[in-house]
Design a protein around this motif. Structure first.
Motif, short mmCIF file in Angstrom:
data_model
loop_
_atom_site.label_atom_id
_atom_site.label_comp_id
_atom_site.label_asym_id
_atom_site.label_seq_id
_atom_site.Cartn_x
_atom_site.Cartn_y
_atom_site.Cartn_z
N GLN A 167 -21.18 -30.12 49.18
CA GLN A 167 -21.81 -29.04 48.42
C GLN A 167 -20.79 -28.09 47.81
OE1 GLN A 167 -21.33 -28.99 51.63
NE2 GLN A 167 -20.50 -26.95 52.03
N GLY A 168 -19.55 -28.18 48.26
CA GLY A 168 -18.50 -27.34 47.72
C GLY A 168 -18.28 -26.08 48.54
N THR A 169 -17.10 -25.53 48.43
CA THR A 169 -16.77 -24.27 49.09
C THR A 169 -16.04 -23.38 48.09
OG1 THR A 169 -15.69 -23.29 51.04
CG2 THR A 169 -14.57 -25.17 50.05
N GLN A 170 -16.45 -22.12 48.04
CA GLN A 170 -15.91 -21.19 47.05
C GLN A 170 -14.56 -20.64 47.52
OE1 GLN A 170 -17.23 -19.98 43.92
NE2 GLN A 170 -15.16 -19.10 43.76
N VAL A 171 -13.59 -20.70 46.63
CA VAL A 171 -12.29 -20.06 46.86
C VAL A 171 -12.11 -18.99 45.79
CG1 VAL A 171 -9.79 -20.37 46.83
CG2 VAL A 171 -11.25 -22.09 47.92
N ILE B 128 -21.15 -35.24 53.69
CA ILE B 128 -19.88 -34.52 53.54
C ILE B 128 -20.14 -33.03 53.59
CG2 ILE B 128 -17.93 -34.10 52.02
CD1 ILE B 128 -18.45 -36.87 50.79
N VAL B 129 -19.36 -32.34 54.40
CA VAL B 129 -19.48 -30.88 54.50
C VAL B 129 -18.10 -30.27 54.35
CG1 VAL B 129 -20.16 -28.93 55.91
CG2 VAL B 129 -21.51 -31.04 55.97
N GLU B 130 -17.96 -29.40 53.34
CA GLU B 130 -16.70 -28.68 53.17
C GLU B 130 -16.78 -27.31 53.83
OE1 GLU B 130 -17.45 -30.66 49.01
OE2 GLU B 130 -18.59 -29.64 50.58
N SER B 131 -15.63 -26.81 54.21
CA SER B 131 -15.56 -25.47 54.77
C SER B 131 -14.14 -24.94 54.55
CB SER B 131 -15.91 -25.47 56.26
OG SER B 131 -15.02 -26.29 56.98
N GLY B 132 -13.97 -23.67 54.83
CA GLY B 132 -12.64 -23.09 54.78
C GLY B 132 -12.37 -22.21 53.57
N GLY B 133 -13.31 -22.16 52.64
CA GLY B 133 -13.11 -21.30 51.48
C GLY B 133 -13.31 -19.83 51.85
N GLY B 134 -13.04 -18.98 50.87
CA GLY B 134 -13.22 -17.56 51.11
C GLY B 134 -12.46 -16.74 50.09
N LEU B 135 -12.39 -15.44 50.39
CA LEU B 135 -11.65 -14.50 49.54
C LEU B 135 -10.25 -14.32 50.12
CD1 LEU B 135 -11.49 -12.35 47.29
CD2 LEU B 135 -12.45 -10.71 48.95
N LEU C 199 -8.71 -25.97 53.42
CA LEU C 199 -10.07 -26.43 53.24
C LEU C 199 -10.28 -27.71 54.04
CD1 LEU C 199 -10.37 -25.98 49.37
CD2 LEU C 199 -10.70 -24.28 51.19
N SER C 200 -11.48 -27.82 54.62
CA SER C 200 -11.81 -29.00 55.42
C SER C 200 -12.96 -29.77 54.77
CB SER C 200 -12.22 -28.58 56.83
OG SER C 200 -11.16 -27.93 57.49
N CYS C 201 -12.89 -31.07 54.92
CA CYS C 201 -13.93 -31.97 54.41
C CYS C 201 -14.32 -32.90 55.56
CB CYS C 201 -13.39 -32.76 53.23
SG CYS C 201 -14.42 -34.13 52.67
N ALA C 202 -15.41 -32.55 56.24
CA ALA C 202 -15.86 -33.32 57.39
C ALA C 202 -16.85 -34.39 56.93
CB ALA C 202 -16.51 -32.41 58.41
N VAL C 203 -16.58 -35.62 57.29
CA VAL C 203 -17.40 -36.75 56.85
C VAL C 203 -18.12 -37.37 58.04
CG1 VAL C 203 -17.38 -39.01 55.71
CG2 VAL C 203 -15.84 -37.19 54.93
N THR C 204 -19.40 -37.65 57.90
CA THR C 204 -20.16 -38.39 58.90
C THR C 204 -20.84 -39.58 58.24
OG1 THR C 204 -22.09 -36.99 58.56
CG2 THR C 204 -20.59 -36.36 60.33
#
Length: 125
Positions: free
Chosen positions: A117-121, A4-11, A20-25
């Motif tokens: 692993q999480g993504t920081q917002v 699982i890979v998250e993305s899309g976080g930020g300031l 936020l995206s949660c890509a699963v393989t």
């Protein structure tokens, strides 16, 4: 085994939006329940939202209701969490998790087997 890979976080400024995206393989994400959680340092992780195998959704944070939407793109094997009207108190690490032992949702982190692993917002002006 799932990855699982998250993305899309930020300031982002208060009032802004993020997706936020949660890509699963490793397997089809629509076979299982997928949940979004968030955690602030020093506090317990809390369930935010979940989408079940059949597409049913559950929202768990009263302060976020009406401001966020969970969705799933089966073709991309990805689950999304869109958050609107962001507030400073939404600042947290957002994580995605998949429960392979169940098809339905739960707000308990113990219910889930695989985590990203999480993504920081960070919401701040």
């Amino acid at each position: 085994q799932l990855q699982i890979v998250e993305s899309g976080g930020g300031l982002v400024q208060p009032g802004g939006s993020l997706r936020l995206s949660c890509a699963v393989t490793g397997d089809r994400v629509d076979y299982y329940a997928t949940g979004w959680f968030r955690q602030v340092p020093g506090k317990a992780r809390e369930g935010v939202s979940c989408i079940a195998s059949n597409g049913d959704t559950r929202d768990y944070v009263d302060s976020m209701k009406g401001r966020f939407t969970i969705s799933r793109d089966n073709a991309k094997n990805t689950v999304y969490l869109e958050i609107n009207s962001l507030k400073p108190e939404d600042t947290a690490v957002y994580s995605c998790a998949v429960a392979i032992r169940a098809l339905v949702c739960s707000s308990s982190e113990k219910f889930y087997d695989y985590w990203g692993q999480g993504t920081q917002v960070t919401v701040s002006s």
